[in-house]
Design a protein around this motif. Sequence first.
Motif, PDB file in Angstrom:
ATOM      1  N   VAL A 520     -52.010  65.730  25.494  1.00 28.30           N
ATOM      2  CA  VAL A 520     -50.769  65.894  24.561  1.00 28.30           C
ATOM      3  C   VAL A 520     -49.887  67.073  24.700  1.00 28.30           C
ATOM      4  O   VAL A 520     -48.662  67.050  24.670  1.00 28.30           O
ATOM      5  N   GLN A 521     -50.521  67.940  25.056  1.00 27.80           N
ATOM      6  CA  GLN A 521     -49.610  69.511  25.404  1.00 27.80           C
ATOM      7  C   GLN A 521     -48.656  69.107  26.515  1.00 27.80           C
ATOM      8  O   GLN A 521     -47.562  69.809  26.451  1.00 27.80           O
ATOM      9  N   GLY A 522     -49.233  68.368  27.577  1.00 22.75           N
ATOM     10  CA  GLY A 522     -48.397  68.221  28.788  1.00 22.75           C
ATOM     11  C   GLY A 522     -47.243  67.383  28.321  1.00 22.75           C
ATOM     12  O   GLY A 522     -45.995  67.670  28.808  1.00 22.75           O
ATOM     13  N   PHE A 523     -47.256  66.246  27.409  1.00 21.99           N
ATOM     14  CA  PHE A 523     -46.094  65.501  27.160  1.00 21.99           C
ATOM     15  C   PHE A 523     -45.117  66.527  26.029  1.00 21.99           C
ATOM     16  O   PHE A 523     -43.797  66.383  26.394  1.00 21.99           O
ATOM     17  N   ALA A 524     -45.736  67.402  25.385  1.00 24.20           N
ATOM     18  CA  ALA A 524     -44.830  68.344  24.385  1.00 24.20           C
ATOM     19  C   ALA A 524     -43.957  69.400  25.257  1.00 24.20           C
ATOM     20  O   ALA A 524     -42.980  69.441  25.226  1.00 24.20           O
ATOM     21  N   PHE A 525     -44.887  69.769  26.363  1.00 23.51           N
ATOM     22  CA  PHE A 525     -44.068  70.940  27.360  1.00 23.51           C
ATOM     23  C   PHE A 525     -43.192  70.204  28.098  1.00 23.51           C
ATOM     24  O   PHE A 525     -42.162  70.832  28.194  1.00 23.51           O
ATOM     25  N   THR A 526     -43.194  68.878  28.477  1.00 26.91           N
ATOM     26  CA  THR A 526     -42.340  68.319  29.232  1.00 26.91           C
ATOM     27  C   THR A 526     -41.054  67.868  28.508  1.00 26.91           C
ATOM     28  O   THR A 526     -40.087  68.134  28.820  1.00 26.91           O
ATOM     29  N   LEU A 527     -41.391  67.450  27.281  1.00 31.31           N
ATOM     30  CA  LEU A 527     -40.429  67.125  26.290  1.00 31.31           C
ATOM     31  C   LEU A 527     -39.605  68.316  26.132  1.00 31.31           C
ATOM     32  O   LEU A 527     -38.151  68.114  26.093  1.00 31.31           O
ATOM     33  N   GLY A 528     -39.855  69.421  25.611  1.00 33.74           N
ATOM     34  CA  GLY A 528     -39.515  70.580  25.475  1.00 33.74           C
ATOM     35  C   GLY A 528     -38.585  71.255  26.513  1.00 33.74           C
ATOM     36  O   GLY A 528     -37.285  71.481  26.383  1.00 33.74           O
ATOM     37  N   LEU A 529     -39.056  71.121  27.824  1.00 38.14           N
ATOM     38  CA  LEU A 529     -38.329  71.690  29.025  1.00 38.14           C
ATOM     39  C   LEU A 529     -37.299  70.919  29.331  1.00 38.14           C
ATOM     40  O   LEU A 529     -36.177  71.371  29.430  1.00 38.14           O
ATOM     41  N   THR A 530     -37.391  69.336  29.327  1.00 39.58           N
ATOM     42  CA  THR A 530     -36.108  68.534  29.452  1.00 39.58           C
ATOM     43  C   THR A 530     -35.132  68.798  28.454  1.00 39.58           C
ATOM     44  O   THR A 530     -33.981  68.730  28.800  1.00 39.58           O
ATOM     45  N   THR A 531     -35.491  69.000  27.007  1.00 43.08           N
ATOM     46  CA  THR A 531     -34.621  69.489  26.235  1.00 43.08           C
ATOM     47  C   THR A 531     -33.685  70.607  26.524  1.00 43.08           C
ATOM     48  O   THR A 531     -32.388  70.418  26.178  1.00 43.08           O
ATOM     49  N   VAL A 532     -34.362  71.726  26.859  1.00 43.85           N
ATOM     50  CA  VAL A 532     -33.629  72.767  27.093  1.00 43.85           C
ATOM     51  C   VAL A 532     -32.679  72.707  28.108  1.00 43.85           C
ATOM     52  O   VAL A 532     -31.497  72.757  28.212  1.00 43.85           O
ATOM     53  N   LEU A 533     -33.193  71.807  29.188  1.00 41.34           N
ATOM     54  CA  LEU A 533     -32.310  71.302  30.411  1.00 41.34           C
ATOM     55  C   LEU A 533     -31.160  70.577  30.036  1.00 41.34           C
ATOM     56  O   LEU A 533     -30.152  70.474  30.846  1.00 41.34           O
ATOM     57  N   ASP A 534     -31.385  69.679  29.151  1.00 42.75           N
ATOM     58  CA  ASP A 534     -30.068  68.850  28.763  1.00 42.75           C
ATOM     59  C   ASP A 534     -29.015  69.597  28.161  1.00 42.75           C
ATOM     60  O   ASP A 534     -27.750  69.263  28.553  1.00 42.75           O
ATOM     61  N   VAL A 535     -29.372  70.838  27.449  1.00 42.76           N
ATOM     62  CA  VAL A 535     -28.257  71.592  26.786  1.00 42.76           C
ATOM     63  C   VAL A 535     -27.559  72.462  28.000  1.00 42.76           C
ATOM     64  O   VAL A 535     -26.401  72.503  28.269  1.00 42.76           O
ATOM     65  N   VAL A 536     -28.416  72.889  28.940  1.00 46.63           N
ATOM     66  CA  VAL A 536     -28.022  73.496  30.181  1.00 46.63           C
ATOM     67  C   VAL A 536     -26.859  72.637  31.057  1.00 46.63           C
ATOM     68  O   VAL A 536     -25.740  73.058  31.337  1.00 46.63           O
ATOM     69  N   VAL A 537     -27.313  71.467  31.403  1.00 45.82           N
ATOM     70  CA  VAL A 537     -26.622  70.406  32.039  1.00 45.82           C
ATOM     71  C   VAL A 537     -25.261  69.986  31.402  1.00 45.82           C
ATOM     72  O   VAL A 537     -24.207  69.905  31.972  1.00 45.82           O
ATOM     73  N   VAL A 538     -25.365  69.677  30.094  1.00 43.30           N
ATOM     74  CA  VAL A 538     -24.194  69.213  29.324  1.00 43.30           C
ATOM     75  C   VAL A 538     -23.082  70.379  29.322  1.00 43.30           C
ATOM     76  O   VAL A 538     -21.948  70.076  29.415  1.00 43.30           O
ATOM     77  N   PHE A 539     -23.738  71.599  28.895  1.00 44.55           N
ATOM     78  CA  PHE A 539     -22.602  72.693  28.794  1.00 44.55           C
ATOM     79  C   PHE A 539     -21.977  73.315  30.380  1.00 44.55           C
ATOM     80  O   PHE A 539     -20.870  73.600  30.188  1.00 44.55           O
ATOM     81  N   LEU A 540     -22.864  73.218  31.440  1.00 46.29           N
ATOM     82  CA  LEU A 540     -22.530  73.747  32.463  1.00 46.29           C
ATOM     83  C   LEU A 540     -22.242  72.879  33.551  1.00 46.29           C
ATOM     84  O   LEU A 540     -21.463  73.275  34.719  1.00 46.29           O
TER      85      LEU A 540
END
Length: 590
Positions: A520-540
């Motif tokens: 389950v930690q694998g799901f949580a880690f991937t979800l958190g990573l992609t959420t941070v990347l979403d902010v980066v992609v939208v802004f930059l």
Amino acid sequence: MAAPKKGRSASAQSKPGRSLALILIAIVALTGGMFASGNTTPRLGIDLAGGTSITLRAVAEPGQESAINKTNMDTAVEIMNNRVNGLGVTEAEVQTQGNKNIIVNIPKGTNSKEARQQVGTTAKLYFRPVLTTEVSGGPATSPSPSASASPSGKATGKATEKATGKSTPSSSSTPSPTATSQGRAVTGALKAGATPSATASSSAKTSASPTPSSSSSGSAAAAKLQAQYTALDCTNKKQRATAGQGAKPSDPTIACGQNSAGQWQKYILGPAEVDGTDVKKAQAVFNTQTAAGWTVTMEFTGKGSKKFGDITGKLAKNQQPQNQFAIVLDGNVVSDPSVSQALTGGNAEITGNFSQQEAQSLANMLSYGALPLTFKEDSVTTVTAALGGEQLHAGLIAGAIGLALVVIYLLVFYRGLSVIAIPSLLVSAILTYALMSLLGEAIGFALNLPAVCGAIVAIGITADSFIVFFERIRDEIREGRSLRPAVERAWPRARRTILVSDFVSFLAAAVLFIVTVGKVQGFAFTLGLTTVLDVVVVFLFTKPLMTVLARRKFFYGGHKWSGLDPKALGAKPPLRRTRRPSAPVDPKEA
């Protein structure tokens, strides 16, 4: 017509090329690092790559059955988990099963074999003085004073080890050639025993020596131990496994250890003077100040520091091999350093020709060797990745279908704006893949099936951010504004919504990662990573690209396929600034 705000936002909208260049540099750097390091694919977890499942059963000593309790089992799980994680093994799972069993799942990987060996090595860790040692089956030789600087054999496979502590060198200690060549004082040098010895010297500790005493029972015990040592053949696997079996920490014992030449040495060892619980911390460190290379540093607890200082002080007065102490784990000698002076500072450093992996292995044994219970290996099962591979295939198909539906939705409802959304999804996918590949080596991240699910969920999160931005722009156009000011007015409002939404998603992922274990930690880690990347992609990427395309006639002209056609959106008449009518002038006042 309402103009966009001046200042910082105006500067940002006038130079979107900087943001686009920055995201391009990040993509090039990450993909370049991925190929340069050779980590071109993410590491796979046990459910996808296969691996080994080990079942360990807790065994209590007679009269100590109450020691098998939840507290000790949880402590053992934590220590075993630290062992395999200390080796960098990806996604290893350690958990209890019932009241007496521990299940260890080790994925297939570079260090999985070593992890299995260390997890299976579940007895307590002891520091015992060496009374006698020789190559098993070899001739007996007397210790030579010069042998302390010679290459040594031991289970760690490295030679000319020594350790430096905080104490100052005593006048009776002679620096070894190795220490002298390093250009620093020998403060409690520990060197691996080099020349095998079969007999104890007269300077051995009488309290620990198996030589006959005035007591007939002591003489009989010593004679029995000597007979066992003489008959011991460490090249025989069965004898090696049973050597010293059942010996108490307070009794002398026999043991085996393998040297750097691949030869097995046998030992007579004195009573345990220090145990694994006295080691507070041990770690592998690369020493850049000297030519020592990889070293293992040890830090002892308060009580352990005193005990270690006492035993090293006694051993330093002896000649080789009786100035050595053996680090014994599960009845096997994993290292046999010799002592030239007392180490009373509570710290020591073992140096030698270690590779990083060998230094880390010894550090793990020292840090995590002391288990509160004894375990026996009940079963070892090889886990195949066939079922996981089928599920991964099905998951990838589901992800592809989901992505295709998102693209179709963007094309139908947003038309030309999909030129921005689809590349944004592609950039997010590239960054996610590159980071997963690099994090596999950096922090041991392993891609399992739940992690794949997290990446699929991230497609919807990323698409949601684009939709929020696009709808804000459409709202501004409906108010009668032209495209360029509409983009700049819509961005602050969309930005707040996107940040709040992503913060909630990241918070949920963080809580899930902290409170759960295993896959389950694998799901949580991937979800958190992609959420941070979403902010980066939208802004930059998304916002700057929208600013650039808003200058194109196809978009600012409101083409019917642009997705921003004012007529299709039901826009109001264009906003215009009008002057307020001036008050009539009184003729008398004129």
